[in-house]
Design a protein around this motif. Structure first.
Motif: not given
Lengths: 667, 314, 213
Positions: C181-197
């Motif tokens: 789950n921690e890995r998934r949370a890391v990926c989720f935040s990477m994904f969201w930041n990617f969306l933002d950029i």
């Protein structure tokens, strides 16, 4: 849905009984054969009661070796389909002279050459290279599996479903008639309103996504899972070529995704990206598709070049000449591969300087490629060459490839391209490379790694028959096509008005028959080897005097690949281990942690297949249901946390003790 | 054909004897230069390829497994001088060829007006090229002679030794105008106009065709190109004129209907605006739907990112 | 494993003594490669917009929707950009709390992120409806097709992010913050930041440059 489609059936969309080609005897015959073969396969499986075995050991397997093998089986099945298309074209072109119309009407002929190109690129060449990479790369880097075993499984099943979609188009509806890159305006709704282009687009889309998934997977695998001591500059050249190829896949396939998606939107909801009206521009598609399409050429050929490097070193019993040069050459081909795409349309009126730039960039690919040929040559120099079947393929390739290189450079010169473009010369050139480099390499690879996959070597006699038939057949089939190119014959022509060309096409048809003998010889080779598998058993695990890590383990490779993860000290790790008196450990085995099988891959892929079929036929309710189910299955999969298990210590010990016993028997 | 070219071609010549090898024996100066370029590049490549093919054979034979007298050095894998040669030769060859590539891309640019009728034979000053407007339709070729005021379908003629300026467009699908005996090809594409400059040097009948797959009737989309003396060309024009018939908007719309193996048509007079309308994709449509109008409007509303290319249409 | 791959191994040891443990150690780099190819997908769409973005086909243009009014209204788009920026911040705060193993706070921050995402989607929906009202739909012209395909692709990513958040929240509730789950949370935040950029690029490249004269 196209806005002007009138009464659409709410249940079946535009699918009616007319979609089934009852009036085409060729298709009905093919259908009968396919059904018959299907019954035979099902019958055999039922006879041996092998359903459970197939499901557990193959269909749901996440073992990279099995997935690799399944990719190759898929490719061979599709190769037969693609070859059937080739034979039909050759017959048509040999017949249609002096006012004769041949036996294929334009509607049918145009589908055949489109299907031939699409199948050979997406469902033969690509699965072959992906399959070989999948099987070999983890073994060569000393890993037990790939980085994402589940993605590997779903990638394979998506590719298979895309291939099934192409095959289904034979019997339900039609296939695209717009050529293998499907360039608009011809592939637009206005010119081809039928389902053919939609089949094509969805098959490409699904297989493209599968390829990207596979590319990410192998890239992460090579970057993260190399055995200790295996620095980048100690990887085998084939692993290097895989690294380059997967980088190319990740960098170029998004552009195919876009091209295909936007054309799908044009056809499905009536947007204007590539239409002639409302501001659309077909040239946008042409550029997008070739930004992907040219790197794709190198995606297919680089693994082949990597394979020949393996074969030359192994069968010359010698270290590869100029390892660093080879690596530099591979990487530079990748980089240059991205700045050459305009050479596919020099004749579309770009300026002289633009053409000259892209022409020179293209010719520059010949430099690293030339270096590779020299390096193979100097690897043979002062070697001890054993002419086993893979080495025979390699030597044959070197001659065929020289011709392909020559004609490739000719095509790269814009002013020459004005003459040669879209001619048979171009067709002959890319078949020269596709057959002489890619197919030869893959057939050699099957021969080379077959013992590692199944535990016995392939019988060499029929392998040699295949080498000779393919080589001779290639020249007989394609030299007349080269000549036709110089005579000025255009590709994709169905009937000819110039009777002096007919001898060329008859010779070419004979050549195709010789190649067909090669294919049959290959199938016989596999059959004969299975029958004689006891005599051909590979006990040592190292039948060729190999140099890389996969030859350090048993044949067939055990599920866990390596009982102990190896430590690497030199480029040819296994040759180095042998030279330094390596002793195989015979005790102290431990339980091994491995990924668990999963059924998600095949279930999700079947849903994707149903979704695509429904969208092609405008059956919206089926599309909606299958999409929601797909979403549910994929999300459901993330709730499975228990994804690995341990192969118990006693199983590992038993497997390894068996190998110890066999090796001792061998003496 | 120059003698050294002949030797390079010897093996090919044997195969080609029975065929009508127009690309290797052209009748127009542009095509002749393109042929010479191909032969030159082939010879250049053979400098590398023949030795490599020879060495491959030699090494494969000499270092075969059972020849125990051959030297065997399993660890020999690097040699700086050899590496220099290995990289040097391809670089030199490609560099030499790049010069030719660059030069010919400009001299043989299909958009560049013809400057010579043959080797050492410049175009006489004051010669005006013969303009032929070409429209590729599904699946036939329409040729319009604006200066002569005539038009033909699936037949074209030109006087020898006078530069020809083809202006090409298409109605719906892309095609490629290819008359191998006189010059290379250029695409004819809808919404766009492309150019091809060529010259024919010998009187004769030459095959022309489409080299870009365009659908069902593609294979039958061929025509004859008549290379005529200036005098005969005048007669041919007069003949077409007397054939009568007018190519106007209505006739063009009939031609737009898809047809396979369309017979030759001749039109004694032509609506002078027709070709422009064909490029503009608005034959028989109101003026505000013409591409040039739409593009001009786009330009007026154009944003900072990308101005529509107005010059593309004209 | 990866670290040992780059260090020189000496001597005659041909096997490791401690077996490496691979599970999940490639997830982040794999996801990063996925995001890079996703970025290329957007690059392709931007290239198409650069090419076709000026082809209005007698239809609406950024500064003139046909009635003399501008089609692009910068105020709501600017609000959306602020929403996206704030959501990137809250997402990062969630990540900080994940690192501290502060599950409750992490989920609250991710929840705020998702709500902002919902708000963003609502604004996008309003814009599309307003545009459709003046006859500017994805079918109208090449300009609008290449415009909407960027917007829709981005919205699809946001929707995927929302679904992901819900799934992740359920999974963290079920299993706690284990390694997976921690890995998934890391990926989720990477994904969201990617969306933002990506959104910032859309804002500059599509909207701002669209209304510049």
């Amino acid at each position: 849905m196209s806005p002007d489609t009138p009464h659409l059936d709410p249940i079946f969309g535009r699918l009616t009984l007319d979609a089934i080609p009852f009036q085409e005897p060729i298709l009905l015959g093919t259908f009968a054969v396919v059904v018959l073969l299907g019954i035979v396969v099902v019958g055999v499986v039922a006879y041996f009661n092998a359903w459970g075995y197939l499901w557990r050991e193959w269909i749901t397997s996440v073992d990279h070796k099995k997935i690799g093998i399944m990719y190759i089986i898929l490719a061979i099945v599709m190769l037969v389909r693609g070859l059937a298309d080739a034979v039909m074209m050759r017959l048509q072109q040999a017949m249609a002279f002096n006012g004769a119309d041949g036996y294929l009407p334009a509607h049918h002929y145009d589908q055949i050459f489109t299907a031939h190109g699409t199948i050979m690129i997406f469902f033969v060449a690509t699965p072959l290279i992906v399959g070989v990479m999948n099987f070999v790369v983890p073994l060569q880097i000393g890993a037990r599996d790939v980085a994402f075993p589940f993605l590997n499984n779903i990638g394979f099943w998506l590719t298979t479903m895309a291939a099934m979609l192409v095959n289904l188009s034979l019997f339900v509806g039609e296939f695209s008639q717009a050529g293998w890159v499907g360039e608009p305006p011809l592939s637009g709704l206005a010119d081809l309103p039928g389902v053919g282009v939609d089949y094509y687009l969805w098959a490409l889309q699904i297989s493209g996504v599968a390829t990207i998934i596979g590319g990410i997977n192998l890239l992460a695998t090579i970057m993260r899972m190399r055995a200790p001591g295996m620095t980048f500059m100690r990887m085998s050249i084939f692993t290097w070529s895989s690294l380059c190829v997967n980088a190319l896949i990740v960098l170029s396939f998004p552009f195919l995704t876009i091209a295909v998606s936007l054309l799908t939107l044009d056809r499905l909801i009536g947007t204007h990206f590539f239409t002639l009206d409302a501001g659309g521009n077909p040239m946008a598609y042409v550029n997008l598709v070739w930004v992907w399409g040219h790197p794709e050429v190198y995606i297919l050929v680089l693994p082949a070049l990597g394979l020949y490097s393996e074969f030359v070193a192994t069968f010359c019993s010698k270290r590869l000449f100029g390892y660093n040069s080879m690596v530099v050459a591979l990487v530079s081909i990748c980089v240059i591969g991205f700045i050459v795409w305009v050479h596919h349309f020099f004749t579309m009126g770009s300026g002289a300087s633009v053409n000259a730039f892209f022409g020179i960039a293209t010719a520059c690919v010949a430099i690293p490629t030339g270096v590779k040929v020299y390096n193979w040559l100097f690897t043979m120099y002062r070697g001890r060459i054993r002419f086993e079947v893979p080495m025979m393929w390699t030597i044959s390739f070197m001659f065929v490839f020289l011709l392909g290189g020559l004609t490739g450079v000719l095509n790269s010169i814009p002013a020459a391209d004005y003459v040669l473009h879209n001619g048979m010369m171009v067709v002959a050139h890319f078949h020269n490379v596709a057959i002489g480099a890619i197919t030869f390499a893959m057939l050699a690879a099957i021969d080379y790694w077959f013992p590692k996959a199944f535990g016995f070597r392939l019988e060499p006699f029929w392998g040699k028959v295949a080498v000779w038939s393919w080589t001779i057949g290639f020249f007989v089939a394609w030299m007349p096509i080269y000549v036709a190119g110089f005579v000025g014959v255009t590709r994709r022509t169905r009937v000819f008005d110039d009777p002096s060309l007919q001898p060329l096409y008859i010779i070419a048809a004979i050549g195709t028959a010789i190649i067909l003998v090669g294919v049959v010889a290959f199938l016989i080779q596999i059959y004969v080897s299975i029958v004689n598998r006891k005599a051909l058993r590979d006990v040592t695990g190292d039948p060729w005097g190999g140099r890389t890590l996969e030859w350090s383990i048993a044949s067939p490779a055990p599920d866990y690949n390596f009982a102990f993860t190896p430590v690497v000290h030199d480029v040819d790790a296994w040759a180095d281990m042998k030279a330094r008196g390596y002793k195989r450990p015979t005790e102290g085995f431990k339980a091994i942690h491995m990924p668990k099988n999963t059924a998600t891959g095949i279930i999700a892929s079947i849903l994707v297949f149903i979704f695509a079929f429904a969208v092609i036929w405008y059956m919206w309710w089926v599309a909606a249901i299958s999409f929601l189910l797909l979403l549910g299955v994929l999300i459901g999969h993330t709730f499975i946390y228990d994804r690995s298990f341990h192969i118990p210590e006693d199983v590992v010990t038993r497997t390894e003790n068996e190998r110890t016993r066999l090796l001792a028997q061998q003496g | 054909m120059k003698l050294h070219h002949f030797y390079a071609l010897l093996p090919l010549a044997a195969i080609l004897a029975g065929c009508n090898a127009v690309e290797l024996n052209p009748s127009g100066d542009v095509a002749v230069q393109e042929r010479d370029l191909i032969l030159y590049a082939t010879e250049l490549m053979l400098i590398v390829i023949l030795p490599v093919a020879f060495l491959t054979t030699l090494f494969a034979w000499h270092y075969r497994h059972d020849n125990k007298s051959a030297r065997y050095e399993p660890e020999w894998h690097h040699s700086t001088p050899l590496e220099v040669v290995v990289w040097g030769i391809p670089i030199i060859i490609i560099a030499v060829m790049s010069v030719t590539t660059w030069k010919t891309a400009h001299t043989l640019d299909p958009y560049a007006p013809i400057t010579r009728l043959g080797p050492d034979q410049p175009v006489p000053p004051g010669t005006k090229p013969l303009v032929i407007q070409v429209v590729a339709l599904d699946w036939k070729w329409l040729f319009i002679y604006p200066e002569q005021g005539i038009a033909t379908v699936n037949e074209v003629a030109a006087p020898i030794n006078q530069p020809i300026e083809f202006r090409l467009t298409a109605d719906r699908t892309q095609n490629s105008l290819n008359i191998p005996a006189i010059a290379g090809q250029v695409y004819a594409m809808p919404t766009m106009e492309t150019e091809l400059h060529a010259v024919v040097n010998k009187v004769g009948e030459y095959r022309g065709k489409s080299s870009r797959f365009s659908g069902t009737g593609f294979s039958e989309m061929h025509f004859w190109f008549h290379g005529l003396s200036t005098e005969d060309f005048g007669k041919w024009v007069a003949q077409v004129k007397t054939a009568g018939g007018t190519l106007d908007t209505a006739t063009y719309q009939q031609l737009q209907v898809q047809s396979v193996s369309e017979p030759v048509h001749r039109y004694g007079s032509v609506d002078p605006q027709l070709y422009k309308l064909a490029v503009d994709q608005c034959v028989g449509k109101p003026g505000n739907l013409c591409l040039s109008t739409i593009r001009a409007n786009d330009f007026k509303k154009g944003n900072g990112l990308c101005r529509p290319n107005v010059s593309a249409s004209n | 494993m990866a670290s040992t791959a780059h260090t020189e191994v000496k001597g005659d040891n041909f096997h490791v003594t401690e077996e490496p443990h691979h599970e999940g150690h490639s997830t982040v780099i794999g996801f990063w490669i996925f995001l890079m190819q996703d970025m290329l997908l957007f690059c392709g769409l931007f290239a198409i917009f650069a090419w076709l973005g000026g082809h209005y086909a007698n239809g609406p243009a950024p500064l003139d929707d046909g009635t003399g009014q501008p089609l692009f209204h910068l105020t709501p788009v600017a609000i959306n950009t602020v929403i996206m920026m704030v959501s990137a911040f809250t997402c990062s705060m969630g990540m900080v709390n994940i690192r501290k193993e502060n599950v409750g706070a992490a989920l609250r921050f991710f929840g705020i992120t998702a709500l902002l995402g919902l708000g963003f989607l609502f604004m996008q929906y309003r814009e599309a409806v307003n545009m459709a009202a003046v006859g500017a739909t994805i079918q109208t012209s090449a300009f609008l097709a290449s415009f909407f395909v960027i917007i829709f692709t981005h919205c699809l990513h946001v929707i995927a992010g929302l679904v992901w958040f819900v799934v992740l929240a359920v999974q963290i509730n079920l299993h706690g913050l284990d390694d997976a789950n921690e890995r998934r949370a890391v990926c989720f935040s990477m994904f969201w930041n990617f969306l933002d950029i990506t959104w910032v690029i859309v804002f500059v490249f599509v909207y701002l440059m669209g209304v510049l004269k």
